[in-house]
Design an enzyme around this catalytic site. Structure first.
Site, short mmCIF file in Angstrom:
data_model
loop_
_atom_site.label_atom_id
_atom_site.label_comp_id
_atom_site.label_asym_id
_atom_site.label_seq_id
_atom_site.Cartn_x
_atom_site.Cartn_y
_atom_site.Cartn_z
N HIS A 62 41.07 -18.68 18.21
CA HIS A 62 42.49 -19.26 18.42
C HIS A 62 42.92 -19.76 19.66
O HIS A 62 42.00 -19.73 20.72
CB HIS A 62 43.67 -18.08 17.82
CG HIS A 62 43.54 -16.95 18.93
ND1 HIS A 62 42.63 -16.13 19.22
CD2 HIS A 62 44.93 -16.53 19.48
CE1 HIS A 62 43.15 -15.25 19.92
NE2 HIS A 62 44.20 -15.40 20.03
N ASP A 66 43.63 -16.94 26.79
CA ASP A 66 42.71 -15.83 27.06
C ASP A 66 41.50 -15.65 26.21
O ASP A 66 40.59 -15.10 26.47
CB ASP A 66 43.24 -14.34 27.24
CG ASP A 66 43.89 -14.04 25.96
OD1 ASP A 66 44.66 -14.77 25.24
OD2 ASP A 66 43.65 -12.78 25.55
N HIS A 268 39.15 -5.98 23.26
CA HIS A 268 40.28 -6.50 23.34
C HIS A 268 41.32 -5.46 23.90
O HIS A 268 42.35 -5.57 23.13
CB HIS A 268 40.48 -7.43 22.16
CG HIS A 268 41.61 -8.51 22.52
ND1 HIS A 268 42.95 -8.23 22.29
CD2 HIS A 268 41.36 -9.77 22.97
CE1 HIS A 268 43.56 -9.22 22.59
NE2 HIS A 268 42.97 -10.02 22.95
#
Lengths: 327, 327
Positions: A62, A66, A268
């Site tokens: 996406h 980051d 993450h």
């Protein structure tokens, strides 16, 4: 297949964890794939054996910075290192526009082509060894997970059929065995028609940012491993001040248990979770939350952690997660 | 003023040197300035005491990626850390368009304003402590050097004049001493009219990529220190395969000697130059070439090297150039 984690922090880098990037390596050789490319990914690669010459495709989940701000620098460096082979990039459409505009703005002329595929209409992408498919997830912006499936697991030539069809033993057999279609006496011979596979393909599913792990249920069918974000513990996620759009360790573990996945790697993590946390949030809290709900093999990713998924479906660490020292 | 080198490699990062970025710190407090922002600059900052809250301005020399690709990530991280104060960015015009498009593409909403100034028409920028001017250089794309000059070196109030003008002793004097203009009985009183300075201002000139150091002759008048790229030695630069648009250690040293600069720091070295090089190119070759032509204080920059420029014009290392260990 191997996985080599290049960045395991959400949002901002910490001194121990970079923002998101993950390398997937083929068993068959040096070829590898990059999933997401946060800022500083090319710096992480300098501390691994991976070469930008052997990179076959980049998949971006996406548009958040980051997950993609490292792309222009990595592409420019590949050019400066002399890459000539076209590079496949599977990404949301906005990424192509932005990457091309960025290279133009900075007057960076690559010595190779970028072969963009919009993930919104991917279907599947494949080369001789790997098949990549995308699954739409649920996040603050459109986001996709990627499934990597071995295209030809332990192929065997169907000798009987080759002889029946009058294909002469020799170079043609070799080509067909390696996955190439060939021509013989005006006939087109398809490799797929002469190969059989002696086991189920390996399959790894890599989620993007996502607050509904169950969207990956179809993708996880036949998969041996899921890599998924677990940004928070439930306690932190329930605190209203936190970002929406992410999963908790518990929600991913619950999903993996439900679909019977043998291996699960969480990544993450919010920068608040530290190793050896004193009175703060500990990375151990995430492990404890997930392991209470999931009976398969569970690992928490660290930068430079390398894992091998064996043909038997076993997931094992390849080497200690330590970078080589600086020169 | 102090300098803290955050990246000293040209083009691509190496394991020891990142691409270009340099912090300039005021003596007066925590305020600092960033000159160039290659990819990974925010990662370098994590290993220094500098905070993005105290950053007063960013100056970008030119549009090449190794000087600006770190900008969107650094700006986004400053936002995630809660910065609210507007941030000045002095840069070629194309940078503003690109930064705003990048933040838009990645749906990054900063919680503070970006106050862009096009370097092409800068004149000067100043706050209470610092004056910044730009000088056009010679490179493959338009490129600028930046001069940082103390705005008010050791200011002293002109007591006689204050009393003559009937300005009452008290808070007004304090305001004027700190550089603020004030109003008194309907009259506007200018700080500059009541201050004198007991010494010449400190002045540091920071070059961008540039193949004609002599373009900085005017900027270097009254400067105690020049920081300039020396990408190659003469031997390598004369090799026709190399990039044009850069200076050699010799050409910069010759210029600094001609204008009588007391301190010179070289940086932006081609990745081919290594410390302790075996049979390859050594970083010592650059030092040897420059020191043969320049009699002032000469240093070769390293990442994390911090230098202090004293009011006496002496340049001294502040601490050993070692990052803190990873957590």
């Amino acid at each position: 297949m191997d996985l080599l984690f290049l960045g395991t922090s959400s949002g901002t880098p910490t001194r121990a964890r970079n923002v998101t990037a993950l390398a997937l390596l083929e068993d068959t050789g040096k070829s590898w794939y990059l999933i997401d490319c946060g800022e500083g990914t090319q710096h992480r690669l300098l501390r691994t054996p991976l070469s930008l010459h052997d990179l076959r495709a980049i998949c971006i989940t996406h548009v958040h910075g980051d997950h993609c701000y490292g792309l222009p620098g990595l592409l420019a460096s590949a050019g400066m290192m002399g890459r000539k082979a076209a590079l496949t990039i599977i990404a949301p459409q906005g990424i192509e526009t932005w990457v091309r505009a960025t290279l133009e703005m900075s007057q960076s002329w690559l010595g190779y082509d970028l072969d963009f595929h919009a993930v919104e209409s991917l279907g599947e992408w494949r080369n001789l060894n790997m098949r990549i498919e995308a699954t739409a997830l649920s996040h603050r912006v459109p986001c996709y997970g990627y499934s990597f499936t071995e295209a030809r697991p332990d192929p065997r030539l169907d000798i009987d059929r080759l002889e029946r069809d009058g294909v002469p033993r020799g170079p043609l057999w070799g080509q067909l065995a390696r996955g190439f279609d060939v021509e013989h006496e005006g006939r087109k011979l398809r490799s797929d028609d002469y190969l059989s596979f002696s086991r189920a393909p390996q399959r790894i599913v890599i989620g993007g940012d996502n607050d509904r792990p169950e969207l990956l249920a179809d993708a996880c069918r036949g998969a041996q491993l899921l890599v998924h974000e677990a940004t928070y513990t439930e306690a932190v996620a329930n605190d209203a001040r936190n970002d929406f759009g992410h999963s908790t360790a518990a929600s991913v573990a619950r999903f993996a248990q439900t679909v019977g996945l043998p291996n699960l790697v969480l990544t993450h993590f919010s920068a608040r979770y530290q190793k050896n946390a004193g009175r703060g949030h500990s990375i151990d809290d995430l492990y404890a939350e997930a392991s209470a709900l999931y009976a398969g093999k569970l690992l928490l990713a660290e930068d430079f952690m390398r894992l091998h998924l064996g043909k038997d479906g076993q997931l094992t660490p390849v080497e200690p997660p330590r970078p080589r020292p600086s020169r």
